[in-house]
Design an enzyme around this catalytic site. Sequence first.
Site, mmCIF file in Angstrom:
data_model
loop_
_atom_site.group_PDB
_atom_site.id
_atom_site.type_symbol
_atom_site.label_atom_id
_atom_site.label_comp_id
_atom_site.label_asym_id
_atom_site.label_seq_id
_atom_site.Cartn_x
_atom_site.Cartn_y
_atom_site.Cartn_z
ATOM 1 N N LYS A 200 0.863 -1.193 0.000
ATOM 2 C CA LYS A 200 0.000 0.000 0.000
ATOM 3 C C LYS A 200 0.892 1.234 0.000
ATOM 4 C CE LYS A 200 -1.911 2.870 2.352
ATOM 5 N NZ LYS A 200 -1.658 4.274 1.940
ATOM 6 N N GLU A 275 9.302 0.973 11.117
ATOM 7 C CA GLU A 275 10.387 1.938 10.956
ATOM 8 C C GLU A 275 9.735 3.318 11.064
ATOM 9 O OE1 GLU A 275 12.391 4.546 9.704
ATOM 10 O OE2 GLU A 275 12.805 3.627 7.748
ATOM 11 N N CYS A 309 13.360 10.179 7.937
ATOM 12 C CA CYS A 309 13.150 9.718 9.303
ATOM 13 C C CYS A 309 14.417 9.881 10.129
ATOM 14 C CB CYS A 309 12.685 8.279 9.286
ATOM 15 S SG CYS A 309 13.659 7.265 8.177
ATOM 16 N N GLU A 408 9.248 15.390 16.122
ATOM 17 C CA GLU A 408 9.732 15.270 14.753
ATOM 18 C C GLU A 408 9.029 16.321 13.879
ATOM 19 O OE1 GLU A 408 8.640 11.732 12.263
ATOM 20 O OE2 GLU A 408 10.797 11.669 11.928
HETATM 21 P P1 NAI Z 1 1.533 8.395 8.168
HETATM 22 O O1 NAI Z 1 2.239 7.547 9.177
HETATM 23 O O2 NAI Z 1 0.091 8.698 8.390
HETATM 24 O O3 NAI Z 1 1.630 7.683 6.717
HETATM 25 C C1 NAI Z 1 2.523 6.669 6.340
HETATM 26 C C2 NAI Z 1 1.757 5.535 5.656
HETATM 27 O O4 NAI Z 1 0.828 4.979 6.583
HETATM 28 C C3 NAI Z 1 0.913 5.960 4.452
HETATM 29 O O5 NAI Z 1 0.943 4.950 3.479
HETATM 30 C C4 NAI Z 1 -0.489 6.075 5.033
HETATM 31 O O6 NAI Z 1 -1.495 5.907 4.088
HETATM 32 C C5 NAI Z 1 -0.477 4.944 6.027
HETATM 33 N N1 NAI Z 1 -1.460 5.070 7.129
HETATM 34 C C6 NAI Z 1 -1.930 6.204 7.716
HETATM 35 N N2 NAI Z 1 -2.830 5.913 8.679
HETATM 36 C C7 NAI Z 1 -2.940 4.572 8.712
HETATM 37 C C8 NAI Z 1 -3.710 3.653 9.494
HETATM 38 N N3 NAI Z 1 -4.557 4.080 10.424
HETATM 39 N N4 NAI Z 1 -3.561 2.331 9.275
HETATM 40 C C9 NAI Z 1 -2.699 1.889 8.341
HETATM 41 N N5 NAI Z 1 -1.956 2.701 7.553
HETATM 42 C C10 NAI Z 1 -2.063 4.020 7.741
HETATM 43 O O7 NAI Z 1 2.354 9.712 8.001
HETATM 44 P P2 NAI Z 1 1.861 11.134 7.378
HETATM 45 O O8 NAI Z 1 0.534 11.483 7.966
HETATM 46 O O9 NAI Z 1 1.975 11.067 5.919
HETATM 47 O O10 NAI Z 1 2.974 12.101 7.942
HETATM 48 C C11 NAI Z 1 2.884 12.603 9.270
HETATM 49 C C12 NAI Z 1 4.223 12.569 9.951
HETATM 50 O O11 NAI Z 1 4.687 11.233 10.033
HETATM 51 C C13 NAI Z 1 5.335 13.300 9.256
HETATM 52 O O12 NAI Z 1 5.320 14.668 9.519
HETATM 53 C C14 NAI Z 1 6.535 12.629 9.850
HETATM 54 O O13 NAI Z 1 6.810 13.180 11.102
HETATM 55 C C15 NAI Z 1 6.101 11.198 10.018
HETATM 56 N N6 NAI Z 1 6.559 10.349 8.907
HETATM 57 C C16 NAI Z 1 7.656 9.558 9.090
HETATM 58 C C17 NAI Z 1 8.139 8.810 8.055
HETATM 59 C C18 NAI Z 1 9.343 7.934 8.197
HETATM 60 O O14 NAI Z 1 10.037 7.695 7.231
HETATM 61 N N7 NAI Z 1 9.613 7.396 9.368
HETATM 62 C C19 NAI Z 1 7.553 8.857 6.712
HETATM 63 C C20 NAI Z 1 6.366 9.669 6.636
HETATM 64 C C21 NAI Z 1 5.925 10.393 7.703
#
Ligand code: NAI
Length: 507
Positions: A200, A275, A309, A408
């Site tokens: 996904k 991660e 990250c 973050e």
């Molecule tokens: P997010 O954690 O919501 O999104 C990452 C993935 O998780 C996307 O594919 C999203 O569709 C999916 N997702 C979201 N809610 C979910 C749920 N309830 N169940 C299953 N999958 C779900 O991150 P978002 O909202 O895009 O970004 C918010 C913050 O997250 C950023 O500002 C950053 O701080 C952090 N982040 C960290 C990342 C990393 O590489 N560790 C990458 C992206 C965001």
Amino acid sequence: MAQPRVQSEYPAVAPGVRDFIGGRTRKMLIDGKWVEAASGKTLTSYDPATEEPLAEVPAGEKEDIDRAVKAARKAFETGPWRRMTASERGRAIWKLADLVERHGEEFAQLETLDNGKPLAVSRAADVPLVVDHFRYYAGWATKVEGETIPVSIPGQQMLTYTLREPVGVVGQIIPWNFPLLMAAWKLGVALACGNTVVLKPAEQTPLSALRLGELLDEAGIPPGVVNIVTGYGETAGAALAEHPDVDKIAFTGSTEVGKIIMRAASGNLKRVSLELGGKSPNIIFADADLDSAAIGAANAIFFNHGQCCCAGSRLYIEAKAYDTVMPKLVEYSEKIKLGPGMDLATEMGPLVSSEQYQRVTGFLDSGKKGGGKAASGGGRPKSLAKGYFVEPTVFTDVKADAKILREEIFGPVVCTIPFKNVDEVAKAGNDTTYGLAAAVWTKDIAKANRLAQTLKAGTVWINCYNVFDAAAPFGGYKQSGFGREMGKAALELYTQIKTVWTNLGPH
Ligand code: NAI
Ligand code: MG
């Protein structure tokens, strides 16, 4: 941040990009077929440099996830994938690498249009890293081995050995900061170990994963082995995480959603690897090569616009070198050229989305209100009217409990903090709920390695930052998650051990 700087120039649109975006993105991959969402709904991916819609992709939901999991199950239990030799699987992964390489410019442009990152970076980093990553795991397919165990059963001879078997159907949820690379990190090892997958992609950046899906058949990966369901996290992502017939879930994204995933996974006790976020300390000692440390510190936070990250978002500078390092860092930051990613002169593009823009600028306001001073940047670049651009920002005078120092930000924003000695900086460095990465800059290699042992982080860089290799494990301590991706370590996430006992009779 390429140097020397180049003239503004937009390359010709790569063959295939327009057809793909204009038409084929409306379908996703389930059981080897390109299908719309069962509901017929789509979601829009935007070009963050223009804020304009870029493409429509299916908004998959529970029903689509169910179909994809069923296809992955069938491919795992009865499909040709299980009967293929390890060598054949390895060659298919290698072929996928060749195909990505052959379409490299197309992938680089898709990534830049969808995510916003500079094309120079997509070309030089994202795409070659993906190719290398698939090749690395292609090699592992033939090396997933068990062991023979010297057991000690009185009076009985036993032949006892282990088989390292695939986990089964794997759900993989990836973020938008390195869309294609995160797909490769997840898929390469899963396939090498013989699993089948439902992937996904992030709703902000689904395009490169869909394009990758188009190459699977030519690579020789049978239908149903990799299914790609686009959709929102709260619907498609959540359905995958809680699906009772998924054996393992691998997630990269926010710590907040990581916790939701763990709860969702508890229903059928699926294996989980996470991660998550970070707030990584980057530590410069006065005895470092201060020119390279200052540039290294800029790249540590500004690479990929801080949307990493492992971004070096807390910069600790030994007090006696503070006044030497700061002007170098500020000068470097102010020279970074912001612009649309498709312009080859661009060194930093926009943030990925309007949500991230709001989030990061919210942190800038909070930093200033809390008494922090922006030594460079601090807002939106005045020269760019459209796009989610934020200036490279260096904060000083940040209080120990400030939100910008503790949370973050995931944007081009660094907090600089002077420190007096090793003990003080070790304590400060570890004073965080995260533990993804850390770095130390010094010519005293013994000091650096001692500190590397003290820092609670999954990766420690010494006199470098943001260096990655498919062979080197990567993952978090503390709330940055668990499980190691890349290297041999990742095989642990995608295999399980079966112990087989044979009674050979009495001694
Ligand atoms: P997010 O954690 O919501 O999104 C990452 C993935 O998780 C996307 O594919 C999203 O569709 C999916 N997702 C979201 N809610 C979910 C749920 N309830 N169940 C299953 N999958 C779900 O991150 P978002 O909202 O895009 O970004 C918010 C913050 O997250 C950023 O500002 C950053 O701080 C952090 N982040 C960290 C990342 C990393 O590489 N560790 C990458 C992206 C965001
Ligand atoms: Mg997008």
